[in-house]
Scaffold this active site. Structure first.
Site, PDB file in Angstrom:
ATOM      1  N   LYS A 149      24.801  53.299   2.825  1.00 43.16           N
ATOM      2  CA  LYS A 149      26.222  53.153   3.150  1.00 43.16           C
ATOM      3  C   LYS A 149      27.079  53.139   1.879  1.00 43.16           C
ATOM      4  CE  LYS A 149      25.204  50.653   7.462  1.00 43.16           C
ATOM      5  NZ  LYS A 149      25.490  49.414   8.270  1.00 43.16           N
ATOM      6  N   TYR A 164      28.550  55.701  15.597  1.00 51.13           N
ATOM      7  CA  TYR A 164      28.533  54.314  16.083  1.00 51.13           C
ATOM      8  C   TYR A 164      29.071  54.205  17.508  1.00 51.13           C
ATOM      9  CZ  TYR A 164      27.172  52.255  11.578  1.00 51.13           C
ATOM     10  OH  TYR A 164      26.481  51.872  10.440  1.00 51.13           O
ATOM     11  N   GLU A 197      20.984  61.016  16.417  1.00 49.02           N
ATOM     12  CA  GLU A 197      21.637  60.877  15.117  1.00 49.02           C
ATOM     13  C   GLU A 197      21.254  62.017  14.168  1.00 49.02           C
ATOM     14  OE1 GLU A 197      20.666  56.895  13.828  1.00 49.02           O
ATOM     15  OE2 GLU A 197      21.797  55.988  15.479  1.00 49.02           O
ATOM     16  N   HIS A 235      21.551  51.959   7.013  1.00 50.24           N
ATOM     17  CA  HIS A 235      21.459  52.152   8.464  1.00 50.24           C
ATOM     18  C   HIS A 235      20.152  52.861   8.751  1.00 50.24           C
ATOM     19  CE1 HIS A 235      22.277  53.571  12.552  1.00 50.24           C
ATOM     20  NE2 HIS A 235      21.735  54.707  12.152  1.00 50.24           N
ATOM     21  N   ASN A 268      26.106  46.039   4.582  1.00 52.48           N
ATOM     22  CA  ASN A 268      24.683  45.713   4.532  1.00 52.48           C
ATOM     23  C   ASN A 268      23.808  46.889   4.071  1.00 52.48           C
ATOM     24  OD1 ASN A 268      24.928  47.277   6.788  1.00 52.48           O
ATOM     25  ND2 ASN A 268      24.121  45.775   8.228  1.00 52.48           N
TER      26      ASN A 268
HETATM   27  O1  CDP Z   1      22.581  48.294  11.464  1.00 55.67           O
HETATM   28  P1  CDP Z   1      21.859  47.501  12.520  1.00 55.67           P
HETATM   29  O2  CDP Z   1      21.178  48.362  13.547  1.00 55.67           O
HETATM   30  O3  CDP Z   1      20.949  46.462  11.907  1.00 55.67           O
HETATM   31  O4  CDP Z   1      22.994  46.629  13.282  1.00 55.67           O
HETATM   32  P2  CDP Z   1      23.892  46.971  14.557  1.00 55.67           P
HETATM   33  O5  CDP Z   1      23.914  45.746  15.419  1.00 55.67           O
HETATM   34  O6  CDP Z   1      23.494  48.259  15.184  1.00 55.67           O
HETATM   35  O7  CDP Z   1      25.364  47.116  13.936  1.00 55.67           O
HETATM   36  C1  CDP Z   1      25.767  48.285  13.275  1.00 55.67           C
HETATM   37  C2  CDP Z   1      26.517  47.897  12.018  1.00 55.67           C
HETATM   38  O8  CDP Z   1      27.750  47.293  12.383  1.00 55.67           O
HETATM   39  C3  CDP Z   1      25.811  46.847  11.171  1.00 55.67           C
HETATM   40  O9  CDP Z   1      24.829  47.408  10.332  1.00 55.67           O
HETATM   41  C4  CDP Z   1      26.983  46.257  10.385  1.00 55.67           C
HETATM   42  O10 CDP Z   1      27.334  47.087   9.278  1.00 55.67           O
HETATM   43  C5  CDP Z   1      28.116  46.314  11.415  1.00 55.67           C
HETATM   44  N1  CDP Z   1      28.351  45.061  12.127  1.00 55.67           N
HETATM   45  C6  CDP Z   1      29.449  44.285  11.761  1.00 55.67           C
HETATM   46  O11 CDP Z   1      30.169  44.640  10.855  1.00 55.67           O
HETATM   47  N2  CDP Z   1      29.697  43.108  12.420  1.00 55.67           N
HETATM   48  C7  CDP Z   1      28.909  42.704  13.439  1.00 55.67           C
HETATM   49  N3  CDP Z   1      29.182  41.574  14.084  1.00 55.67           N
HETATM   50  C8  CDP Z   1      27.815  43.494  13.830  1.00 55.67           C
HETATM   51  C9  CDP Z   1      27.543  44.684  13.146  1.00 55.67           C
HETATM   52 MG    MG Z   2      22.049  49.700  14.950  1.00 56.60          MG
END
Ligand code: CDP
Ligand code: MG
Length: 145
Positions: free
Chosen positions: A12, A52, A129, A118, A115
């Site tokens: 990212k 997303y 994707e 992805h 974080n």
């Molecule tokens: O990336 P990952 O699959 O671990 O998490 P996700 O639940 O699919 O969420 C996608 C991305 O959204 C996360 O990697 C974070 O960058 C962001 N996110 C956020 O900013 N705030 C949250 N409460 C949850 C996710």
């Molecule tokens: Mg995810």
């Protein structure tokens, strides 16, 4: 039947800004994953929303799109045995602060949204994707490498 999988991975914009491309790619390569495609690019809101799509309507959706479009990122396709769970485990928990040491997020970050990485979370999402980011990539084969 082969266990070989492909997974769409993003380094990212925070990872690129922090000069962590090499550090993170080195971890995937050292694990034995193969880079099948890789591109540095800055994406627009349209691709961000498609990528997303499952998060549309969540309270964090707008800041997430703002973040992911904020600068260049590295998109790649990694391939290897059980690549989806392997990469997800290497990345660690979504919230870096709660991610175990030894993981990418647990070693290199403390933030939640920013974080670093992805990875697709299932074979279905990987297929969707990869099609979105690398529509011209040749299909996976089960040939020995
Ligand atoms: O990336 P990952 O699959 O671990 O998490 P996700 O639940 O699919 O969420 C996608 C991305 O959204 C996360 O990697 C974070 O960058 C962001 N996110 C956020 O900013 N705030 C949250 N409460 C949850 C996710
Ligand atoms: Mg995810």
């Amino acid at each position: 039947m082969s266990d070989k999988q492909r997974v769409l991975v993003l380094l990212k914009p925070d990872a690129v800004k922090r000069h962590l491309i090499g550090e993170i790619v080195a971890r995937y390569e050292a694990r034995g994953l193969i880079v099948r495609a890789m591109e540095l690019r800055t994406i627009d809101e349209q691709l961000a929303s498609q990528h997303y799509a499952e998060h549309i309507g969540r309270p964090y959706f707008e800041p997430l799109v703002e973040f992911i479009t904020s600068g260049p990122l590295v998109a790649m396709v990694l391939e290897g045995r059980k690549a989806i769970p392997v990469v997800r485990a290497m990345n660690g928990s979504t919230d870096c602060a709660e991610s175990a040491p030894g993981t990418i997020r647990g070693d290199l970050g403390v933030h939640y949204r920013r974080n670093l990485v992805h990875a697709s979370d299932s074979p279905e999402s990987a297929e969707r994707e990869i099609g979105l980011w690398f529509p011209h990539l040749a299909p996976q084969t089960d040939d020995p490498q």
